[in-house]
Design a protein around this motif. Sequence first.
Motif, mmCIF file in Angstrom:
data_model
loop_
_atom_site.group_PDB
_atom_site.id
_atom_site.type_symbol
_atom_site.label_atom_id
_atom_site.label_comp_id
_atom_site.label_asym_id
_atom_site.label_seq_id
_atom_site.Cartn_x
_atom_site.Cartn_y
_atom_site.Cartn_z
ATOM 1 N N GLU A 206 0.827 -1.207 0.000
ATOM 2 C CA GLU A 206 0.000 0.000 0.000
ATOM 3 C C GLU A 206 0.863 1.260 0.000
ATOM 4 N N GLN A 207 1.958 1.232 0.777
ATOM 5 C CA GLN A 207 2.874 2.377 0.800
ATOM 6 C C GLN A 207 3.507 2.605 -0.567
ATOM 7 N N LEU A 208 3.981 1.512 -1.184
ATOM 8 C CA LEU A 208 4.599 1.627 -2.510
ATOM 9 C C LEU A 208 3.571 2.062 -3.557
ATOM 10 N N LYS A 209 2.347 1.609 -3.381
ATOM 11 C CA LYS A 209 1.277 1.970 -4.313
ATOM 12 C C LYS A 209 0.980 3.464 -4.250
ATOM 13 N N ASN A 210 0.964 4.010 -3.042
ATOM 14 C CA ASN A 210 0.706 5.449 -2.875
ATOM 15 C C ASN A 210 1.823 6.293 -3.492
ATOM 16 N N ILE A 211 3.069 5.822 -3.320
ATOM 17 C CA ILE A 211 4.207 6.576 -3.875
ATOM 18 C C ILE A 211 4.195 6.530 -5.398
ATOM 19 N N SER A 212 3.830 5.368 -5.956
ATOM 20 C CA SER A 212 3.891 5.186 -7.412
ATOM 21 C C SER A 212 2.535 5.424 -8.086
ATOM 22 N N ARG A 213 1.654 6.139 -7.412
ATOM 23 C CA ARG A 213 0.361 6.462 -8.020
ATOM 24 C C ARG A 213 0.570 7.487 -9.128
ATOM 25 N N LYS A 214 0.074 7.175 -10.321
ATOM 26 C CA LYS A 214 0.357 8.031 -11.485
ATOM 27 C C LYS A 214 -0.218 9.432 -11.334
ATOM 28 N N THR A 215 -1.313 9.562 -10.599
ATOM 29 C CA THR A 215 -1.949 10.871 -10.446
ATOM 30 C C THR A 215 -1.282 11.742 -9.391
ATOM 31 N N ALA A 216 -0.370 11.146 -8.588
ATOM 32 C CA ALA A 216 0.344 11.927 -7.575
ATOM 33 C C ALA A 216 1.371 12.816 -8.267
ATOM 34 N N PRO A 217 1.340 14.141 -8.042
ATOM 35 C CA PRO A 217 2.273 15.043 -8.733
ATOM 36 C C PRO A 217 3.686 14.927 -8.184
ATOM 37 N N ASN A 256 6.673 -2.036 -13.038
ATOM 38 C CA ASN A 256 5.576 -1.723 -13.956
ATOM 39 C C ASN A 256 4.823 -0.475 -13.505
ATOM 40 N N ARG A 257 4.702 -0.285 -12.201
ATOM 41 C CA ARG A 257 4.062 0.936 -11.683
ATOM 42 C C ARG A 257 4.864 2.174 -12.096
ATOM 43 N N TYR A 260 4.382 2.854 -15.727
ATOM 44 C CA TYR A 260 3.071 3.476 -15.907
ATOM 45 C C TYR A 260 3.152 4.980 -15.614
ATOM 46 N N CYS A 261 3.876 5.352 -14.553
ATOM 47 C CA CYS A 261 4.053 6.779 -14.215
ATOM 48 C C CYS A 261 4.771 7.525 -15.340
ATOM 49 N N ILE A 262 5.817 6.896 -15.882
ATOM 50 C CA ILE A 262 6.584 7.528 -16.973
ATOM 51 C C ILE A 262 5.688 7.705 -18.204
ATOM 52 N N TRP A 263 4.941 6.654 -18.536
ATOM 53 C CA TRP A 263 4.029 6.706 -19.686
ATOM 54 C C TRP A 263 2.978 7.803 -19.502
ATOM 55 N N HIS A 264 2.465 7.924 -18.303
ATOM 56 C CA HIS A 264 1.458 8.947 -18.004
ATOM 57 C C HIS A 264 2.064 10.349 -18.094
ATOM 58 N N ASP A 265 3.331 10.481 -17.658
ATOM 59 C CA ASP A 265 3.991 11.796 -17.694
ATOM 60 C C ASP A 265 4.262 12.268 -19.122
ATOM 61 N N TRP A 266 4.379 11.327 -20.046
ATOM 62 C CA TRP A 266 4.620 11.719 -21.438
ATOM 63 C C TRP A 266 3.382 12.389 -22.061
ATOM 64 N N LYS A 267 2.211 12.066 -21.533
ATOM 65 C CA LYS A 267 0.933 12.687 -21.863
ATOM 66 C C LYS A 267 0.561 12.597 -23.346
ATOM 67 N N ALA A 300 2.097 -0.521 -19.672
ATOM 68 C CA ALA A 300 3.226 -0.646 -18.735
ATOM 69 C C ALA A 300 3.715 -2.084 -18.637
ATOM 70 N N GLN A 301 2.793 -3.044 -18.810
ATOM 71 C CA GLN A 301 3.163 -4.460 -18.702
ATOM 72 C C GLN A 301 3.535 -5.074 -20.054
ATOM 73 N N SER A 302 3.396 -4.289 -21.109
ATOM 74 C CA SER A 302 3.657 -4.820 -22.445
ATOM 75 C C SER A 302 5.152 -4.787 -22.764
ATOM 76 N N PRO A 303 5.580 -5.603 -23.750
ATOM 77 C CA PRO A 303 7.007 -5.633 -24.122
ATOM 78 C C PRO A 303 7.539 -4.288 -24.600
ATOM 79 N N ILE A 304 6.649 -3.427 -25.130
ATOM 80 C CA ILE A 304 7.119 -2.155 -25.687
ATOM 81 C C ILE A 304 7.790 -1.288 -24.627
ATOM 82 N N LEU A 305 7.332 -1.352 -23.353
ATOM 83 C CA LEU A 305 7.962 -0.578 -22.284
ATOM 84 C C LEU A 305 8.984 -1.399 -21.500
#
Length: 339
Positions: A206-217, A256-257, A260-267, A300-305
Motif C-alpha cells: 500500500e505504501q509503494l502503491k501510494n508513492i507510485s500512483r500516477k496521479t500523484a504530482p 511496472n508501476r 506506468y508513471c513515466i508513460w502517463h507523464d509523457w501525456k 506498462a506491462q507490455s514488451p514495448i515498455l
Amino acid sequence: MAPLFEPEFSNNSFGFRPNKNSRQAVGQARDYIHQGLNYIVDTDLKNFFDEVDHCLLLNLIYQKVKCKTTMRLIRKWLRVPIKINGKLQKRRKGVPQGSPLSPLLSNILLDELDKEMTRRKLKFVRYADDFSIYCKSENQAKATAKVIAKFLKTKLQLTINEEKSGIRRPVNFTILGFGFVPTYRKGSKNDYQLVVAEKAWKKLKEQLKNISRKTAPAKLEERITKIKEVQRGWLNYFRGTSIMGKLRDLDGWLRNRLRYCIWHDWKKPERKRKNLIRLGVDQGHAYAFSRTRKGGWAIAQSPILSTTITLKRLKQRGYQSLTDVYIELNPSLCEPPST
C-alpha cells in the motif's frame, strides 16, 4: 522521570525503552515457542490510551516522583481538553498520544501487569500495550487468560478486546509484523522460523502503491527517493527472514508501476512517439503504440515498455530493486555454502 522507573521495569517489556526494541521482543517470543510453550494467550487491550484511569496512574507516579511541581504539570497535561464534534470537552480518563511522555506513562501503568505475571511465574512478552503469554497446554492458557483479564479489569480498570484476543498456536500467531512457520526438521519438534505476516506485506504494498500512483504530482526521481526510504526501513526491520521469492514478485509489480508513471507523464501521443523512438523503438511501432487505445497499465506491462524502460535504465535514474537492497542488508545470502 525515566531513570526513576526504568531500573524496576521487567526484562520482558520491550516497548519504548533504552536498549530494547521490537526485534528483541520477537526473538524472545520465538525462544518461548522453541521451548515447547505452543499455546499463546494473545491479548489486545481495548482502546488502551483512551481508558487509562488518571487517579491510578498519578498514584503510581507519585510513589517515586515526590516533586509537587512535576505532578501538577503531569496532571494538567493528562487533563488537556479534547475536541469532540467541534467542541472542547474535559478529559476525565485516557492519555494524549503523540508525546514522548505517553510511552513512559503506559509502561508505568502496565508494569503493574508485568509484576503480576512475574509473580505468577508466567512466560510473557510485552511491547507497550500489546502482550502475549506462552503456556504448555490449552487448559493452562485458558486459565491464564481468565485470571489476567480479571486482574486488568479489577486492578487496572482496563478491558480486553475480545475480537482481537484469543488463544493461538504458533502458525496462527503474529507478533509485531512477524509470523511463525514450522521447519519440519528431523528431531526438532518445536522448531519454527520467522516469516513476514500477511498484514505487513499488505502495508508495504500500500505504501509503494501510494508513492507510485500516477496521479500523484511528483517527478520520477522524487518517487524513487521515497521508495528507497520505505524499502530500506521495511527490509531492515524484516532482515533475516526468507522472503526473496515474494520480493522478486513485488519488484516486477513496482517496476511496472514506475513505467506506468513515466508513460502517463509523457501525456501527448506525439511526445510518446518521440520518446519511444529515442529509446530504440522503430518509427512504425512507436507511432502505433503512441496512438493505442489500450490503458496505461496494459502498456506498462507490455514488451514495448519492458524492453525500452529496462531495469538498467531505471537504475541509472537511481532505482534500486527490493532484492538488491535485501541482499545488501543480508550479506550472508550471497556467501557460498561451506564445504
